[in-house]
Design a protein around this motif. Structure first.
Motif, short mmCIF file in Angstrom:
data_model
loop_
_atom_site.label_atom_id
_atom_site.label_comp_id
_atom_site.label_asym_id
_atom_site.label_seq_id
_atom_site.Cartn_x
_atom_site.Cartn_y
_atom_site.Cartn_z
N GLU A 162 0.78 -1.28 -0.43
CA GLU A 162 -0.59 0.23 -0.88
C GLU A 162 0.98 1.13 -0.41
N PHE A 163 0.35 2.07 -0.52
CA PHE A 163 0.96 3.67 -0.10
C PHE A 163 0.05 4.81 -0.08
N LEU A 164 1.24 5.89 0.72
CA LEU A 164 0.33 6.80 1.67
C LEU A 164 1.04 7.84 0.90
N ILE A 165 0.20 9.10 0.69
CA ILE A 165 -0.12 10.18 -0.57
C ILE A 165 0.13 11.46 0.95
N ASP A 166 1.75 11.81 0.55
CA ASP A 166 1.20 12.98 1.47
C ASP A 166 1.78 14.12 1.19
N GLY A 167 0.80 15.12 0.12
CA GLY A 167 1.30 16.20 -0.42
C GLY A 167 2.43 15.77 -2.11
N ASN A 168 3.66 16.14 -1.79
CA ASN A 168 4.10 15.79 -2.89
C ASN A 168 5.25 13.96 -2.87
N SER A 169 4.75 13.45 -0.95
CA SER A 169 5.83 12.67 -1.05
C SER A 169 4.72 11.62 -1.18
N VAL A 170 5.28 10.83 -1.83
CA VAL A 170 4.61 9.59 -1.81
C VAL A 170 6.15 7.65 -0.50
N THR A 171 4.80 6.47 -0.20
CA THR A 171 5.70 6.36 1.07
C THR A 171 4.91 4.65 0.66
N VAL A 172 5.63 3.94 0.31
CA VAL A 172 5.55 2.62 0.08
C VAL A 172 5.62 1.51 1.07
N ILE A 173 4.27 0.81 1.88
CA ILE A 173 5.23 0.59 2.87
C ILE A 173 3.77 -1.49 2.57
N PRO A 174 5.00 -2.99 2.51
CA PRO A 174 4.12 -3.62 3.06
C PRO A 174 2.70 -3.96 3.24
N TYR A 175 1.92 -4.40 2.38
CA TYR A 175 0.41 -4.44 2.99
C TYR A 175 0.17 -4.89 4.25
N GLY A 176 -0.65 -4.58 5.28
CA GLY A 176 -0.52 -5.22 6.65
C GLY A 176 -2.31 -5.87 7.33
N GLY A 177 -2.42 -5.88 6.04
CA GLY A 177 -4.52 -6.11 6.13
C GLY A 177 -4.97 -5.40 6.91
N GLU A 178 -4.97 -4.61 6.35
CA GLU A 178 -6.04 -3.60 7.05
C GLU A 178 -7.45 -3.83 6.43
N THR A 179 -8.23 -3.29 6.90
CA THR A 179 -10.22 -3.73 5.53
C THR A 179 -9.89 -2.52 5.27
N ASP A 180 -10.65 -2.88 3.97
CA ASP A 180 -11.41 -1.59 3.12
C ASP A 180 -12.61 -0.74 3.56
N PHE A 181 -12.44 0.00 4.15
CA PHE A 181 -13.91 0.41 4.53
C PHE A 181 -14.50 1.24 2.57
N SER A 182 -14.12 1.41 1.79
CA SER A 182 -14.83 1.89 0.74
C SER A 182 -16.23 1.67 0.51
N ALA A 183 -16.71 0.02 0.69
CA ALA A 183 -17.54 0.31 0.54
C ALA A 183 -18.49 0.13 1.28
#
Length: 519
Positions: A183-204
């Motif tokens: 998964e990647f986190l976007i903070d302004g012009n900064s992008v951070t990539v980290i291993p997927y931690g199994g977080e729940t997808d709350f979009s639905a």
């Protein structure tokens, strides 16, 4: 990946030695034969090969030289006619076309990691289609030497250590890459990539919660993404970060690409090209003949005789395949002792088309291919010469008669007892008496040399030159002599050809007289 060179084989040419050895080398022609424009074979090949991605023209420019080679190709054609073999071969050919597209894409892509992944996909595709071909030919009713030796090579290749390792390495690396989740986190012009931690997808859940507040449809404010094959710099940058977080699978991918950079079998690549030789001609012939015109595999012989039933001009058939008017077919025969068909008859009666089809039939038979006819027995030749009437070239200081004589001299100086010569409307620029004397001399010389062929002329006397000449006449409707039937019949000349030629020359034809009266 190296392969055993001793196992290379060909389905176009017989093997030089025992089964399993390299195919006999046969030097392919580098230029189009001189006879092609006269016989309209240049048009046939242009339509047949298209852009010629497989470089097939040299195969069509190179007639076979022995009956063994002709029979070899006939046997391959019989194998390819089996539905299972046909389907497997065409699926392999289509798969190889897709493979070339993938590899061409690899060369065009800008970013290394994307190139490597597309290369892996190409190898996986190659492994799959090669295995499918081996399974498709397994227990197939193959009888030709070419296909049997290729099948043996293919079975050995698929079971080889090199191919097995290629397949296993490709599967292993693909599985490692498929296991990458991030998964990647976007903070302004900064992008951070980290291993997927199994977080729940709350979009639905979010969408369902706010659905009850919806009052009406509104215009979308979504951004439209342009989906292209090549990555942009943002995507490439994120992929680079992913590779930093998961170094092992991407290191394995790089190693795979280096170790298997030359993964294709030279034999399979050649087999693919040679399949195209058969399939492209097969497709062209089917399109040209449709359901109305006959096609056959000729019997090719060493004897100097030709016997054809229902022959026709292949280029004309392709051009008129959507025409409701049926194409006229013709028969001809040169028995032992007979060497030249001397064709006379009314102008525009199909004489040139007949001469062209005569040449096409003999040339295509010498390629070991099916021919446009219902039945055909044809001799194998060493050279095929043509001399068709040409428009006078104003840039050429020589006159038309001189040009005709120069070209005719070149033919009679080279022709021998295995040559086929087709002379069409020769010496029309001179007097009838001169045309007769020149025609007699040329025909007798060619007959003495043992050549055979067709001589189209308006001089009836040439049809009775001797037992070596056979008279054929372009027929007209007996009830309306102005209507051509385009049938060429074996019978004595009737003098109409000469009369028509003279009438045309002096403006006394029916059309010219009618035109003058009307004006």
């Amino acid at each position: 990946m190296e392969e055993n060179r001793a196992q290379l084989t060909s389905i176009l040419f017989p093997a030089a030695g025992p089964a399993g050895t390299d195919a006999a080398s046969m030097e392919l022609a580098r230029t189009q034969p001189d006879c092609f424009p006269d016989l309209a074979l240049d048009l046939v090949i242009e339509r047949l090969v298209g852009t010629d991605d497989y470089e097939l023209r040299p195969f069509y420019w190179t007639p076979l030289t022995t009956l063994e080679q002709v029979e070899f190709r006939h046997a391959v054609l019989a194998d390819l006619a089996h539905e299972r073999v046909q389907q497997s071969g065409r699926a392999f050919a289509e798969g190889m076309r897709e493979l070339r597209t993938q590899l061409a894409l690899v060369d065009k892509l800008r970013y290394v990691l994307q190139r490597q992944r597309v290369f892996l996909d190409a190898v996986t595709h190659y492994v799959t289609l090669t295995g499918n071909l081996a399974r498709g030919l397994m227990d197939a009713p193959l009888e030709s030497a070419g296909m049997l030796v290729f099948q043996d090579h293919l079975d050995r290749y698929v079971a080889s250590e090199g191919f097995t390792r290629l397949a296993e390495d490709a599967e292993r690396v693909a599985e490692q890459l498929d296991e990458v989740e991030y998964e990647f986190l976007i903070d302004g012009n900064s992008v951070t990539v980290i291993p997927y931690g199994g977080e729940t997808d709350f979009s639905a859940d979010v969408a369902a919660t706010f659905a009850k507040f919806r009052q009406s449809d509104v215009g979308t404010h979504r951004t439209k993404f342009i989906d292209t094959v090549d990555m942009n710099h943002v995507e490439a940058g994120i992929l680079g970060l992913v590779a930093d977080v998961f170094p092992e699978p991407f290191a394995a991918l790089a190693k795979f690409c280096n170790e298997h950079a030359t993964f294709q079998s030279a034999t399979l690549a050649r087999f693919d090209r040679e399949l195209q030789f058969y399939f492209t001609y097969q497709d062209y012939l089917a399109h040209a003949s449709g359901n109305r015109l006959p096609v056959c595999v000729p019997r090719v012989v060493d004897e100097r005789e030709s016997n054809v039933t229902g022959g026709y001009d292949l280029a004309l058939a392709f051009k008129r395949q959507t025409d409701a008017t049926p194409l006229v077919t013709n028969d001809f025969q040169l028995r032992r002792g007979e060497q030249f068909l001397v064709v006379t008859g009314a102008n525009q009666g199909g004489k040139t088309t007949f001469a062209r089809s005569f040449g096409q039939l003999h040339y295509l038979a010498a390629l070991g291919l099916p021919v446009p006819a219902r039945r055909a027995v044809l001799p194998l030749f060493d050279r095929l010469y043509t001399h068709f009437e040409r428009q006078e070239d104003l840039t050429n200081l020589a006159g038309k008669l001189e040009d005709d004589l120069v070209r005719a001299h070149a033919i009679i100086s080279s022709a021998d007892d295995r040559s086929i010569v087709i002379m069409n409307e020769t010496f029309t620029s001179t007097t009838a008496q001169d045309a007769l004397e020149l025609g007699e001399r040329i025909l007798r010389t060619l007959i003495d040399e043992g050549a055979m062929g067709v001589y189209v002329t308006f001089i009836d006397e040439l049809t009775a030159l001797g037992p070596e000449t056979v008279s054929m006449v372009a027929e007209v409707d007996p009830d309306d002599v102005t209507r051509r039937t385009f049938h060429i019949e074996r019978r004595p000349a009737d003098g109409l050809a000469h009369a028509t030629a003279l009438a045309d020359r002096y403006g006394l034809s029916t059309a010219r007289i009618t035109e003058r009266i009307a004006s």
